[in-house]
Design a protein around this motif. Structure first.
Motif, PDB file in Angstrom:
ATOM      1  N   GLU A  44       0.851  -1.180   0.000  1.00 54.42           N
ATOM      2  CA  GLU A  44       0.000   0.000   0.000  1.00 54.42           C
ATOM      3  C   GLU A  44       0.891   1.236   0.000  1.00 54.42           C
ATOM      4  OE1 GLU A  44      -2.172   1.086   3.589  1.00 54.42           O
ATOM      5  OE2 GLU A  44      -1.009  -0.411   4.670  1.00 54.42           O
ATOM      6  N   GLY A  45       0.300   2.377  -0.216  1.00 55.51           N
ATOM      7  CA  GLY A  45       1.065   3.617  -0.230  1.00 55.51           C
ATOM      8  C   GLY A  45       1.300   4.091  -1.650  1.00 55.51           C
ATOM      9  N   THR A  46       2.542   4.388  -1.966  1.00 56.94           N
ATOM     10  CA  THR A  46       2.916   4.920  -3.272  1.00 56.94           C
ATOM     11  C   THR A  46       4.097   4.127  -3.817  1.00 56.94           C
ATOM     12  OG1 THR A  46       2.227   7.123  -2.557  1.00 56.94           O
ATOM     13  CG2 THR A  46       3.640   7.009  -4.489  1.00 56.94           C
ATOM     14  N   ALA A  47       4.070   3.868  -5.104  1.00 53.24           N
ATOM     15  CA  ALA A  47       5.185   3.187  -5.761  1.00 53.24           C
ATOM     16  C   ALA A  47       5.407   3.856  -7.116  1.00 53.24           C
ATOM     17  CB  ALA A  47       4.885   1.705  -5.947  1.00 53.24           C
ATOM     18  N   SER A  48       6.559   3.642  -7.685  1.00 52.47           N
ATOM     19  CA  SER A  48       6.878   4.178  -9.005  1.00 52.47           C
ATOM     20  C   SER A  48       7.377   3.052  -9.888  1.00 52.47           C
ATOM     21  CB  SER A  48       7.966   5.254  -8.898  1.00 52.47           C
ATOM     22  OG  SER A  48       7.502   6.348  -8.137  1.00 52.47           O
ATOM     23  N   TYR A  49       7.062   3.162 -11.175  1.00 50.13           N
ATOM     24  CA  TYR A  49       7.503   2.166 -12.124  1.00 50.13           C
ATOM     25  C   TYR A  49       7.763   2.848 -13.454  1.00 50.13           C
ATOM     26  CZ  TYR A  49       7.845  -2.073 -14.851  1.00 50.13           C
ATOM     27  OH  TYR A  49       8.307  -3.062 -15.668  1.00 50.13           O
ATOM     28  N   ALA A  50       8.907   2.583 -14.043  1.00 52.33           N
ATOM     29  CA  ALA A  50       9.243   3.150 -15.352  1.00 52.33           C
ATOM     30  C   ALA A  50       8.679   2.240 -16.440  1.00 52.33           C
ATOM     31  CB  ALA A  50      10.758   3.291 -15.494  1.00 52.33           C
ATOM     32  N   VAL A  51       7.739   2.760 -17.227  1.00 49.19           N
ATOM     33  CA  VAL A  51       7.125   2.015 -18.318  1.00 49.19           C
ATOM     34  C   VAL A  51       8.002   2.157 -19.559  1.00 49.19           C
ATOM     35  CG1 VAL A  51       5.086   1.872 -19.817  1.00 49.19           C
ATOM     36  CG2 VAL A  51       4.816   2.358 -17.368  1.00 49.19           C
ATOM     37  N   ASP A  52       8.289   1.050 -20.207  1.00 50.51           N
ATOM     38  CA  ASP A  52       9.041   1.059 -21.462  1.00 50.51           C
ATOM     39  C   ASP A  52       8.073   1.439 -22.579  1.00 50.51           C
ATOM     40  OD1 ASP A  52      10.443   0.582 -23.804  1.00 50.51           O
ATOM     41  OD2 ASP A  52      11.204  -1.376 -23.160  1.00 50.51           O
ATOM     42  N   MET A  53       8.116   2.668 -23.032  1.00 45.38           N
ATOM     43  CA  MET A  53       7.152   3.178 -24.003  1.00 45.38           C
ATOM     44  C   MET A  53       7.349   2.589 -25.400  1.00 45.38           C
ATOM     45  SD  MET A  53       5.089   4.890 -22.201  1.00 45.38           S
ATOM     46  CE  MET A  53       4.075   5.459 -23.538  1.00 45.38           C
ATOM     47  N   LEU A  54       8.382   1.785 -25.606  1.00 37.96           N
ATOM     48  CA  LEU A  54       8.589   1.124 -26.898  1.00 37.96           C
ATOM     49  C   LEU A  54       8.232  -0.356 -26.841  1.00 37.96           C
ATOM     50  CD1 LEU A  54      11.946   2.831 -27.942  1.00 37.96           C
ATOM     51  CD2 LEU A  54       9.608   3.435 -28.616  1.00 37.96           C
ATOM     52  N   GLU A  55       7.791  -0.833 -25.694  1.00 37.77           N
ATOM     53  CA  GLU A  55       7.427  -2.242 -25.514  1.00 37.77           C
ATOM     54  C   GLU A  55       5.905  -2.360 -25.475  1.00 37.77           C
ATOM     55  OE1 GLU A  55       7.051  -5.893 -25.371  1.00 37.77           O
ATOM     56  OE2 GLU A  55       9.166  -5.352 -25.192  1.00 37.77           O
ATOM     57  N   THR A  56       5.345  -3.100 -26.393  1.00 36.86           N
ATOM     58  CA  THR A  56       3.890  -3.238 -26.428  1.00 36.86           C
ATOM     59  C   THR A  56       3.396  -4.370 -25.532  1.00 36.86           C
ATOM     60  OG1 THR A  56       3.997  -4.709 -28.342  1.00 36.86           O
ATOM     61  CG2 THR A  56       3.739  -2.361 -28.780  1.00 36.86           C
ATOM     62  N   GLY A  57       4.272  -5.286 -25.184  1.00 33.84           N
ATOM     63  CA  GLY A  57       3.857  -6.442 -24.392  1.00 33.84           C
ATOM     64  C   GLY A  57       3.941  -6.197 -22.906  1.00 33.84           C
TER      65      GLY A  57
END
Length: 172
Positions: A44-57
């Protein structure tokens, strides 16, 4: 003898009348109690995640644990309805699908698109049981897949953001 029987009957009637006239009092005690609602979401709380904007899967997976001591729902909400392109002030907004199931095994699987949960929570789990918190829970493992609706959306330079919120709420 008749007088004796009449006297006995009169005494019995008097005794019966006296018994019904005995003094009696009662006390009713109204009992009450309360158990507060308790729901737990891990993490719970807050988390961060870097999304790979070139990966569709599959962007990776996250397992959440949840439980309540009352009926509950687990829902997802997207702040922007997708990965909001900051430089175009949302002119480009890449939606994504969140697939979730029990421990990632496909049991109770749901797929929800970020556009459908933009500003409005979408329920992925409903539990109607009234049970102790130790027995009234579950898990969901989910992954996020970007969905490029047209070739013009793919690989547009810039920064993207969204806030995906997981909500566990008691339903009573």
């Amino acid at each position: 003898m008749k007088r004796t029987l009449t006297a006995i009957a009169a005494a019995a009637a008097l005794a019966a009348g006296s018994a019904s006239a005995l003094d009696s009092e009662t006390l009713d005690i109204n009992l009450s109690g309360e158990v507060d609602s308790n729901c737990e979401l891990i993490p719970e709380g807050t988390a961060s995640y870097a999304v790979d904007m070139l990966e569709t899967g599959n962007q990776g997976s996250l397992t959440i644990l949840y439980s309540c001591n009352s009926p509950y729902t687990v829902s997802l909400e997207s702040a922007n309805g997708g990965m909001y392109h900051n430089e175009s002030t949302g002119g480009v907004n890449i939606d994504y699908d969140v697939e979730a199931s029990w421990l990632g095994l496909g049991i109770g699987a749901t797929t929800t698109n970020s556009a459908s949960m933009a500003g409005t929570p979408v329920t992925i789990v409903t539990n109607n049981d009234w049970q102790n918190i130790l027995f009234n829970g579950g898990t969901r493992t989910g992954n996020l897949d970007l969905s490029f609706d047209s070739p013009t959306e793919y690989a547009v330079a810039g920064t993207y953001s969204d806030v995906l919120t997981i909500i566990l709420a008691a339903d009573y």
